[in-house]
Design a protein around this motif. Structure first.
Motif, PDB file in Angstrom:
ATOM      1  N   ASP A 204     -20.397 -24.754  -4.764  1.00  0.00           N
ATOM      2  CA  ASP A 204     -20.209 -25.926  -3.899  1.00  0.00           C
ATOM      3  C   ASP A 204     -18.727 -26.259  -3.734  1.00  0.00           C
ATOM      4  O   ASP A 204     -18.282 -26.638  -2.643  1.00  0.00           O
ATOM      5  N   GLU A 208     -16.584 -26.500  -0.269  1.00  0.00           N
ATOM      6  CA  GLU A 208     -15.839 -27.729   0.036  1.00  0.00           C
ATOM      7  C   GLU A 208     -14.372 -27.426   0.319  1.00  0.00           C
ATOM      8  O   GLU A 208     -13.792 -27.911   1.301  1.00  0.00           O
ATOM      9  N   ARG A 225     -18.456 -30.739   6.079  1.00  0.00           N
ATOM     10  CA  ARG A 225     -19.216 -30.133   4.989  1.00  0.00           C
ATOM     11  C   ARG A 225     -20.588 -30.767   4.818  1.00  0.00           C
ATOM     12  O   ARG A 225     -21.549 -30.091   4.453  1.00  0.00           O
TER      13      ARG A 225
END
Length: 576
Positions: A204, A208, A225
């Motif tokens: 993740d 990002e 995002r």
């Protein structure tokens, strides 16, 4: 193994346009509509035109016909039999006549692959068919087709001559966003291949970081995002993602960690025909993760716009944390930061406090903590609203002191100054954030809120609409609808405001703070019974609410605050 048969068949492949977005917005309702669509439209059409349902795949179907005419007429019957309206599902259908392998009732082979590729480029509500189908039905059906020419389709070695059929009546299709006139991309959530859920933050965080870096390059259009993360854990056709998000490219990848080593695999895909432009594998140590993500960003930027200068890529990179553990805790907090819910904000603050205990000067952690404290103040989640505002401002200013050109940090600081009613400072900061990152949906949204609080309703609406385009699937978009509703409320149009507040609550039913505005708007447009119900929900969520506390937390102009406070008092909310 069953018997294998080879024969010429007409293949119909169909799926629901924008299915992932619809599921994200309303999973139970979408599944109910899907079941009705099969029962009321698809199955009766197959029976009528002698088609056989081979299999269904979630929102998709694969069927076979012995006749190309039957296949075409069935496809048209399905499309014309679909109910109309914004709430309806919309199908895309691909048709091809070709040789296929039949084994135990299943269908395989080139004919199936071509039909599936045609489906992926069909217009919502329409049909894409091959030259083989058109030639076979010529002179046998009175149907008009549009020549779409030769097209290269994903995983097919030869181009296909494509024809299109569109209903004569205008359909309300799932919104297909137009692709911008500059390189447009969505960075999909990277897949964690480590087999360890604790490593999810690494994937993740990579998503990002690359999204944030690319979005700061002015030559690009980058989807925020929060919209990209709607696809996390789902197998979705990249062509559908292109339709849903209105982008020409998708970056997808995976992360695998083994001890201190990490392997990152990425590929860039063109969404029009699903063509893979390039793929790369990066190996390194975990503590080199930031160098790896910078290399990926540079390669993606160079592929999208070869003329991009390295200096521009370097400028767009964020200040790194001093310690990987601080980064770990910050990435784990991200989901809760953006939920705009009381318990989520509390969980995020706990995580961010851990990050700051390891690296007290990590700008991203400071900024996100500031935003969580700002939420506590404006949504009446703490007793001492003034203290929450002070903490938010202190943390935001510390973040800005360590990273003066990070758009997210400038946006947080601008939001905090907005809540403190320092509108001049807030405007400078938010406009600076947008100049650095024109793709920041959140910065545009926060500037929209500033315009609401400044009684500039029309400008606010434009900004919220731009934010929605940059992040069309964002779970936080309910807050943009609250902003649009508030703009109408500021303008004195309580009827339109009430409908938009209700729309926001349909997307986030537990955002009870919306009732602070919904109940007065309902009263203002004469919907008294609904206003009383809204007030009841409000007072159950905020048992000690008074109009004085409402005015302390809210940031509207004195004129608007006075009017809403009078409406709340008329509904029985005490002054003190």
């Amino acid at each position: 193994m069953g018997s294998l048969e080879r024969r010429l068949v007409a293949i119909l492949s169909g799926d629901v346009a924008g299915y992932s977005r619809l599921l994200a917005e309303d999973e139970p309702g979408t599944l109910a509509k899907l079941h009705r669509m099969f029962a009321e439209v698809i199955h009766p059409s197959l029976v009528q035109h002698r088609g056989r349902l081979v299999k269904t795949t979630g929102d998709g179907l694969l069927t076979e016909f012995s006749s190309a005419v039957d296949a075409l007429l069935c496809a048209i019957a399905i499309q014309e039999g679909m109910p109309e309206g914004e709430e309806s599902l919309i199908l895309r259908i691909g048709l091809h006549l070709g040789e296929a392998l039949i084994e135990d009732g299943d269908v395989f082979g080139d004919g199936v692959n071509v039909a599936a590729r045609l489906e992926s480029i069909a217009e919502p509500g329409g049909i894409a068919l091959s030259e083989a189908i058109r030639e076979n039905v010529a002179g046998r059906v009175e149907v008009e087709f549009e020549d779409a020419g030769l097209q290269d389709l994903k995983n097919l070695v030869r181009p296909i001559h494509v024809w299109r059929w569109t209903p004569s009546r205008k359909r309300v299709a799932t919104a297909r966003l137009s692709v911008p006139d500059k390189p447009s991309i969505a960075v999909l959530p990277f897949t964690n291949m480590s087999g360890d859920l604790e490593q999810e933050f690494l994937a993740d965080g990579l998503t990002e970081a690359i999204t944030a870096a690319l979005s700061r390059i002015r030559a690009f259009f980058v989807i925020a995002r929060n919209s990209s993360f709607v696809y996390k854990g789902r197998a979705v056709n990249v062509c559908e993602i292109g339709h849903d998000l209105g982008v020409a490219y998708v970056l997808e990848g995976s992360v695998q960690r083994a001890g201190a080593k990490v392997r990152i695999t990425v590929q860039l895909v063109e969404t029009g025909a699903g063509l893979h432009l390039w793929a790369e594998t990066y190996d390194g140590a975990v503590d080199e993760i930031f160098d790896l993500q910078d290399r990926i960003t540079a390669q993606v930027a160079g592929a999208l716009r070869p003329s991009i200068q390295q200096a521009e890529i370097d400028r767009c990179l964020r200040k790194r944390p001093q310690d990987l553990y601080a980064y770990d805790h910050t990435m784990r907090a991200l989901r809760d930061v953006w939920l705009l819910e009381k318990d989520a904000a509390a969980r995020a603050i706990e995580r961010l406090d851990l990050a700051l205990s390891v690296d007290p000067d990590y700008p991203l952690a400071l900024a996100l903590a500031a935003w969580c404290w700002a939420q506590r103040s404006v949504y009446n989640w703490v007793e001492d609203i003034a203290d929450a505002k002070d903490r938010a401002l202190y943390l935001a200013e510390r973040a800005a002191a360590h990273s003066t050109n990070d758009p997210l940090i400038l946006t947080v600081l601008g939001a905090v100054h907005t809540f403190a009613r320092n509108f001049g400072s807030a405007r400078v900061l938010l406009e600076r954030a947008i100049s650095l990152d024109p793709n920041s949906a959140w910065a545009l949204s926060r500037l929209g809120w500033l315009e609401v609080y400044s009684d500039r309703s029309n400008t606010a609406v434009e900004l919220f609409e731009k934010s929605l385009r940059l992040s069309p699937l964002d779970p936080m978009n309910f807050n943009n609808f609250v902003g649009l509703a508030s703009a109408r409320q500021v303008a004195g149009d309580d009827a339109a405001a009430a409908d938009l507040f209700i729309r926001a609550l349909e997307e986030r039913p537990n955002a009870h703070w919306i009732h602070r505005n919904l109940a007065p708007a309902l009263l203002g447009c004469g919907r008294l019974e609904e206003a009383r119900k809204s007030r009841a929900v409000l007072l159950e969520a905020y048992p000690g609410l008074t109009t004085a506390r409402f005015r302390e937390a809210m940031v509207f102009s004195p004129r608007v605050l006075s009017r809403i406070s009078e409406q709340l008092r008329a509904l029985g909310v005490p002054e003190r």
